[in-house]
Structure formats: C-alpha cells, structure tokens
Design a protein around this motif. Structure first.
Motif, PDB file in Angstrom:
ATOM      1  N   UNK A 198       0.514  -0.956   0.316  1.00  0.00           N
ATOM      2  CA  UNK A 198       0.409   0.423   0.286  1.00  0.00           C
ATOM      3  C   UNK A 198       0.247   1.153   0.044  1.00  0.00           C
ATOM      4  N   UNK A 199       0.729   1.654  -1.589  1.00  0.00           N
ATOM      5  CA  UNK A 199       1.637   3.115  -1.626  1.00  0.00           C
ATOM      6  C   UNK A 199       1.029   4.547  -1.253  1.00  0.00           C
ATOM      7  N   UNK A 200      -0.143   4.775  -1.447  1.00  0.00           N
ATOM      8  CA  UNK A 200      -1.626   5.256  -1.155  1.00  0.00           C
ATOM      9  C   UNK A 200      -2.876   5.090  -0.876  1.00  0.00           C
ATOM     10  N   UNK A 201      -3.291   6.497  -0.843  1.00  0.00           N
ATOM     11  CA  UNK A 201      -5.242   5.790  -0.373  1.00  0.00           C
ATOM     12  C   UNK A 201      -5.821   6.493   0.529  1.00  0.00           C
ATOM     13  N   UNK A 202      -7.174   6.535   1.103  1.00  0.00           N
ATOM     14  CA  UNK A 202      -7.563   6.393   1.895  1.00  0.00           C
ATOM     15  C   UNK A 202      -8.621   5.264   3.019  1.00  0.00           C
ATOM     16  N   UNK A 214       3.979   2.242   2.977  1.00  0.00           N
ATOM     17  CA  UNK A 214       4.466   3.476   2.991  1.00  0.00           C
ATOM     18  C   UNK A 214       3.828   4.180   1.928  1.00  0.00           C
ATOM     19  N   UNK A 215       2.341   4.349   2.515  1.00  0.00           N
ATOM     20  CA  UNK A 215       1.713   5.209   2.516  1.00  0.00           C
ATOM     21  C   UNK A 215       0.454   5.523   2.752  1.00  0.00           C
ATOM     22  N   UNK A 216      -0.294   7.075   2.725  1.00  0.00           N
ATOM     23  CA  UNK A 216      -1.672   6.549   2.818  1.00  0.00           C
ATOM     24  C   UNK A 216      -1.869   7.479   3.711  1.00  0.00           C
ATOM     25  N   UNK A 217      -3.157   7.865   3.335  1.00  0.00           N
ATOM     26  CA  UNK A 217      -4.130   8.458   4.718  1.00  0.00           C
ATOM     27  C   UNK A 217      -4.936   6.907   5.904  1.00  0.00           C
ATOM     28  N   UNK A 218      -4.865   6.850   6.897  1.00  0.00           N
ATOM     29  CA  UNK A 218      -5.561   5.495   7.534  1.00  0.00           C
ATOM     30  C   UNK A 218      -6.670   6.367   9.007  1.00  0.00           C
ATOM     31  N   UNK A 219      -7.785   7.462   8.800  1.00  0.00           N
ATOM     32  CA  UNK A 219      -8.642   7.562   9.607  1.00  0.00           C
ATOM     33  C   UNK A 219     -10.170   6.558   9.983  1.00  0.00           C
ATOM     34  N   UNK A 220     -10.194   5.997   9.331  1.00  0.00           N
ATOM     35  CA  UNK A 220     -11.306   5.557   9.942  1.00  0.00           C
ATOM     36  C   UNK A 220     -11.988   4.514  10.668  1.00  0.00           C
ATOM     37  N   UNK A 221     -10.647   3.352  11.084  1.00  0.00           N
ATOM     38  CA  UNK A 221     -10.599   2.275  11.701  1.00  0.00           C
ATOM     39  C   UNK A 221      -9.047   2.212  12.050  1.00  0.00           C
ATOM     40  N   UNK A 222      -8.746   0.923  13.117  1.00  0.00           N
ATOM     41  CA  UNK A 222      -7.655   0.277  13.630  1.00  0.00           C
ATOM     42  C   UNK A 222      -6.527   0.172  12.625  1.00  0.00           C
ATOM     43  N   UNK A 223      -4.921   0.251  12.671  1.00  0.00           N
ATOM     44  CA  UNK A 223      -4.541   0.025  11.349  1.00  0.00           C
ATOM     45  C   UNK A 223      -3.819  -1.957  12.553  1.00  0.00           C
ATOM     46  N   UNK A 224      -3.876  -2.606  12.502  1.00  0.00           N
ATOM     47  CA  UNK A 224      -3.471  -4.438  12.790  1.00  0.00           C
ATOM     48  C   UNK A 224      -2.124  -4.425  12.113  1.00  0.00           C
ATOM     49  N   UNK A 225      -0.405  -4.548  12.554  1.00  0.00           N
ATOM     50  CA  UNK A 225       0.659  -4.655  11.607  1.00  0.00           C
ATOM     51  C   UNK A 225       0.935  -6.290  12.427  1.00  0.00           C
ATOM     52  N   UNK A 226       1.262  -6.962  11.551  1.00  0.00           N
ATOM     53  CA  UNK A 226       0.937  -8.423  12.085  1.00  0.00           C
ATOM     54  C   UNK A 226       2.357  -9.109  11.581  1.00  0.00           C
ATOM     55  N   UNK A 227       2.879  -9.388  10.465  1.00  0.00           N
ATOM     56  CA  UNK A 227       4.082  -9.517  10.407  1.00  0.00           C
ATOM     57  C   UNK A 227       4.635  -8.147   9.185  1.00  0.00           C
ATOM     58  N   UNK A 228       4.409  -7.008   9.067  1.00  0.00           N
ATOM     59  CA  UNK A 228       4.762  -6.459   7.715  1.00  0.00           C
ATOM     60  C   UNK A 228       5.888  -5.259   8.054  1.00  0.00           C
ATOM     61  N   UNK A 229       5.640  -4.419   7.517  1.00  0.00           N
ATOM     62  CA  UNK A 229       6.794  -3.081   7.354  1.00  0.00           C
ATOM     63  C   UNK A 229       5.653  -1.816   7.478  1.00  0.00           C
TER      64      UNK A 229
END
Length: 551
Positions: A198-202, A214-229
């Motif tokens: 994910x490099x961009x988006x809403x 690597x980018x984007x706007x995360x504004x509605x729900x939580x983000x879960x980073x499981x085994x990523x960067x």
C-alpha cells in the motif's frame, strides 16, 4: 571622519531622543481585549463517504485512457448493461466475455461500464466480475458483485468484495478488499487485508498489514501490523503491532494515536516515525528494539518478559520511557542552556515542532549514541556532565550538528544569541523612521554607532512601564504579569529554581508560560537567564494579543 565618529559617541541619550520624531516618543502600546486484540474483528459498519467529485476535479484527475473509454475511441470498450444490471451482450472481438453461469471477464482493453437508461434500471453490474485480465483496465462504472483483479483498476465504484492480484490506482471500494500486489490510490470504506504493498490511498475501515505500507491516510479504523513493515503514511487511529509468524517493523510514518506492541514468536523493530500518541507494550515474549523515531507522549515498554529482550539504542523522547525492572537502559537529557527550542530528525526530515528538552539513550564510550540536533542559532559548544566539548561547524544552510552521547547524565547545548529580527519587524514604525532621520543628521559613520541595540533600548525605555528594562527572565516575567493585572495561573505547580515562598515570582513565571509569552524547562524556569532586547520586544508584543485588562 574622526570628528564625526567622536561626536556620535559623545551624544547622550536625551540628545538622541531629541532627534527622534515626537510621534515616536509619544507612541504607547495599544492592547486588544480580545483495545487491544490479536484476532480479526468483525467488519465495521460501512462509513458513508462522499465519493462524488466536481466535474472539473474529475476531468483534471481522470487518465487519458479513461477519457478514451468515455469517448469510444479505438482502444476503449464500453460494456452496455441492461435494466437488470447484466451485460447486454456476450463480448466483442475477443476483448471481453460474459456468461450467466460464470460472470464477466475483461481480457484486453480499457473498459467502462454503462448502465441502462431505462426507468428503474440497475445502475451497477449485477454479474460477478470474476476476472479483470492482466491486459485489461477498468476506468469507470459501478460493480455490485465480487471482483477479481489481475489487471488494473483506476476508477469506478465497487460495492462487493475485491481481490486484487495486480494494481489498484483509483476507485471507491465500499466492500472488503484483499490486496496481494499493489494499491497506489483509491478510497477504501471497508476492511483491507494487505499481503502486498500500500503506497497511497484513503482508508476508512480497519487495515490488516502482512507486508508493506509505505503511504496512505488511515482515518477510519485501527491498523493491525501483523508481520509487515510500515515505512510511511498518516495514521489517525490506534495502531496495534502484533508480530506473529514474521517480524514486524516500523520504519516511518506519522502516528497520531496510541500504538500497542506485542509479540509471541517474532521480533518488533522501530527505527523511525513520529509518534504523537502513547506507545506501550502488551505482552512481549520476543525481542523489541527501538533505534529511532520521535516520541512526543509517554512510552511504557515495561511489559517485556525478559529485560534483555529490550533494546533502546536511539530515538528522541519528550518524557523518559518506562523500562522493565532489571533493565540497564539509561537515558540522557539534552537541553539548550537558554531554553531555546531545537529540532531533531524524523521521517527523513526534521521535526516541525521544536523542543527545549529531550531524553535520548545514553550510549557508552564503546558504543556511543550519535544524535542529531538542528538549532536556531550557531552551536558554540556543548556541556556533557559539565565538561565542555567543541563542535564542528555545520556545513549546512541550517545549524545541524551531530553529538556522540557516551554515558552522560545530561548534555547542555550552548548556542550563540540569535540575530535579532529587523527593527521594523518588532519596533513601532515611528522609531524606525526616527532612526532613519537620525542617520541623516549624523551621517553614515554616525549611524554605524546607532545600532539595533541602541534603538531597541530607547524603544523599551519609552514603552515599558516606568521605563524599566528587564535583564533576566524573572524580571521580564514580573513586568509582563504585573502589566496584565497579576492574574492567577491555572497551574499551582512550583518551579524548583524559584524560591517556594516567593509566591509572586512563581505566579508570574507560571502565568507567562501558560500564555505562551515565555517557555519553561519542565520543572525549572531559568529565572536568572539573561534576556535580549529582541526577546523582550517579542514577549511584549505577544502580551498585546492576550485577552487581559492592562493595568
């Protein structure tokens, strides 16, 4: 020439004032009154989003191939839908295919969906779009059912689930999206499960990251980073890092809310990022490493089962982190001698905000922690536990310096007095014009001796109550507070470097800090620190904007 210089030196203050315009001497200041979980949660309610854009904006952002599809040019294909929302035909020249049993397949070309104009007709494709081929691009239309993308989606509205195996570069997605390749733009209202990039988006729903953000706007729900960067993006909701089945890393990004760190069988590494919310650990049974980043709120990493699994070798902290009992990690304070703000690196640049005190890992003589600071004035030298160390001149346009931290308890930056602003920016225009008139009378050589310091001193003498010009921060605080009518500050906390029984000085200092007229140093104020005329004028001008009754 010498005679002129001697005359200018012998002029008294009253003689100089006689050369200034009466309007300047009479000028007086005018005041204006003025959740923690490791399992996937149920899909959130779809949030309403305004997916419409103006005709002008849409035309400006639409791709040339989108326009081709609308205009019916040779390499664009429009699929006409019937009233039931199904393709009116079965395909054309091998470019696409439709059957009632399997759904619709787009093979080669640039496609747009055109709904029927019949009254009450379905506006969306009601057949499964089971494949967008690797040589196909969908640029416009609404899909009401499941979509599998092996080509490119650059526009359109998708109401059902989308599985992306190639590229999403635009569009509005109201259902869940499973991403296995690349999302570079678009608006996502449902849950996104990311196994690609994910490099961009809403993103307005929850996001589960198993690969790269690597980018984007995360504004509605939580983000879960499981085994990523995560190396970029703006995160307006809480982020949970749960390393399981692979390492999880934070390499950049702006995190406005809290971050939870947990792991069972893989490591967590934080090397950069701006953390404007609290950072704390759940249960960490595997290594946790912090080597960079700017943390503006509390950091509690005490819930690491084995203290030796915690490593903090870098980063900048507004408050001292809480570490597990038995940990040998220590921190050094970095501050400016004159309580001026300095900036530090974050997200490939420097912090927008400045800080007058930060905590950094102490390092050691064998493994120093080299920090970078950007000051507003030249750094003359620094004191490390009261021992003086020189610094190399900065080779940048700004004042950027690297300092090795080697087990010190505190580092104090000693910067030179900043160059004052142009007198016209701070001093009443009458005084500026008066200085010009004075230069005409005395000549160029005489004007050389009528410096900013002289003009600003005259200005302060005739502006401040009683003509008293403060020389220390405490004296300045007293003048500002008294002029404002001695209002009570909100906080009752006492500064440790002002006598506790000197209530008026305590109140003056605390009130000025609360109003943004002066800064403090946490528990200390620096009452004896010298102040320049430029600093006094800035504070005085700022007082004019505070809604108080001037005495």
């Amino acid at each position: 020439m010498k005679a002129k210089r001697i005359v200018s030196i012998l002029l008294t203050g009253s003689m100089l004032l006689s050369l200034l315009p009466v309007s300047a001497l009479a000028a007086a200041p005018v005041f204006d009154a003025p959740a923690q979980t490791t399992a996937k949660k149920a899909a959130p309610l779809v949030q309403e989003a305004d997916a419409s854009r103006s005709t002008e904006e849409e035309a400006a952002t639409r791709s040339s191939r989108d326009l081709d599809a609308e205009n019916g040019t040779a390499d664009s294909i429009t699929i006409q839908l019937n009233a039931a929302g199904k393709p009116a035909g079965s395909g054309g020249d091998g470019n696409w295919y439709y059957s009632a049993a399997s759904g619709c397949q787009l093979d080669t070309g640039v496609f747009a969906l055109q709904p029927s104009s019949e009254p009450g007709a379905e506006s969306a494709l009601k057949a499964r779009l089971f494949r967008i081929g690797d040589n196909a691009e969908l640029v416009r239309g609404t899909v009401g059912c499941e979509t599998n993308n092996y080509g490119t989606i650059s526009g359109g509205t998708f109401q059902g689930k989308v599985a992306n195996f190639q590229t999403i570069s635009g569009g509005t997605f109201q259902g869940d999206v499973n991403n296995y390749k690349t999302i570079s733009d678009g608006t996502f209202q449902g849950e996104v499960d990311n196994d690609g990039t994910i490099s961009d988006g809403t993103f307005q729903g929850e996001v589960y990251n198993h690969d790269t953000i690597s980018g984007g706007t995360f504004q509605g729900g939580e983000v879960y980073n499981v085994r990523g960067a995560i190396s970029g993006g703006i995160f307006k909701k809480a982020v949970e890092v749960y390393a399981s089945g692979g390492n999880a890393t934070i390499e950049g990004g702006t995190f406005e809310k809290s971050m939870t760190l947990m792991n069972d069988d893989a490591s967590i590494t934080i090397s950069d990022g701006l953390f404007d919310g609290e950072v704390f650990t759940g249960i960490c049974r595997f290594p946790l490493s912090i080597s960079g980043g700017l943390f503006t709120k509390a950091v509690d990493v005490s819930h690491v089962n084995n203290p030796t699994d915690l490593s903090i070798t870098g980063g900048y902290f507004v408050s001292e982190p809480t570490v597990p009992n038995g940990s040998d990690i220590a921190f050094t304070t970095v501050s400016d001698q004159s309580y001026r703000n300095f900036q530090v690196p974050v997200n490939g640049g420097f912090s927008e905000s400045g800080y007058n005190k930060l905590y950094v890992p102490s390092g050691s003589s064998e493994q120093p922690n080299t920090i970078t600071v950007k000051t507003n004035a030249k750094l003359l030298y620094y004191l490390a536990d009261d021992e003086r160390f020189p610094v190399l001149d900065s080779d940048n346009d700004g004042y950027i310096y690297q300092i090795p931290v080697q087990g010190y308890e505190k580092i104090v930056l000693v910067t030179e007095e900043p160059t004052p602003d142009e007198p016209g920016d701070e001093i009443d225009p009458g005084f500026s014009s008066g200085a010009a008139a004075l230069g005409i009378v005395l000549g160029t050589a005489g004007l050389g001796y009528i410096t900013y310091a002289h003009i600003s001193s005259l200005y302060l003498y005739y502006t401040l109550p009683g003509g008293f010009i403060p020389s220390t921060r405490q004296e300045l605080a007293n003048v500002l507070w008294t002029t404002a009518g001695k209002p009570d500050p909100v906080s009752t906390a006492l500064y440790t470097d002002i006598p506790a029984d000197n209530i008026e000085q305590q109140k003056a200092a605390r009130w000025c800090v609360e109003q943004g007229l002066l800064s403090d140093h946490g528990a200390t104020f620096g009452p004896d620190t010298k102040v320049t005329n430029a600093r006094i004028i800035r504070a005085w001008n700022s007082l004019k904007k505070v809604p108080v009754t001037i005495q």
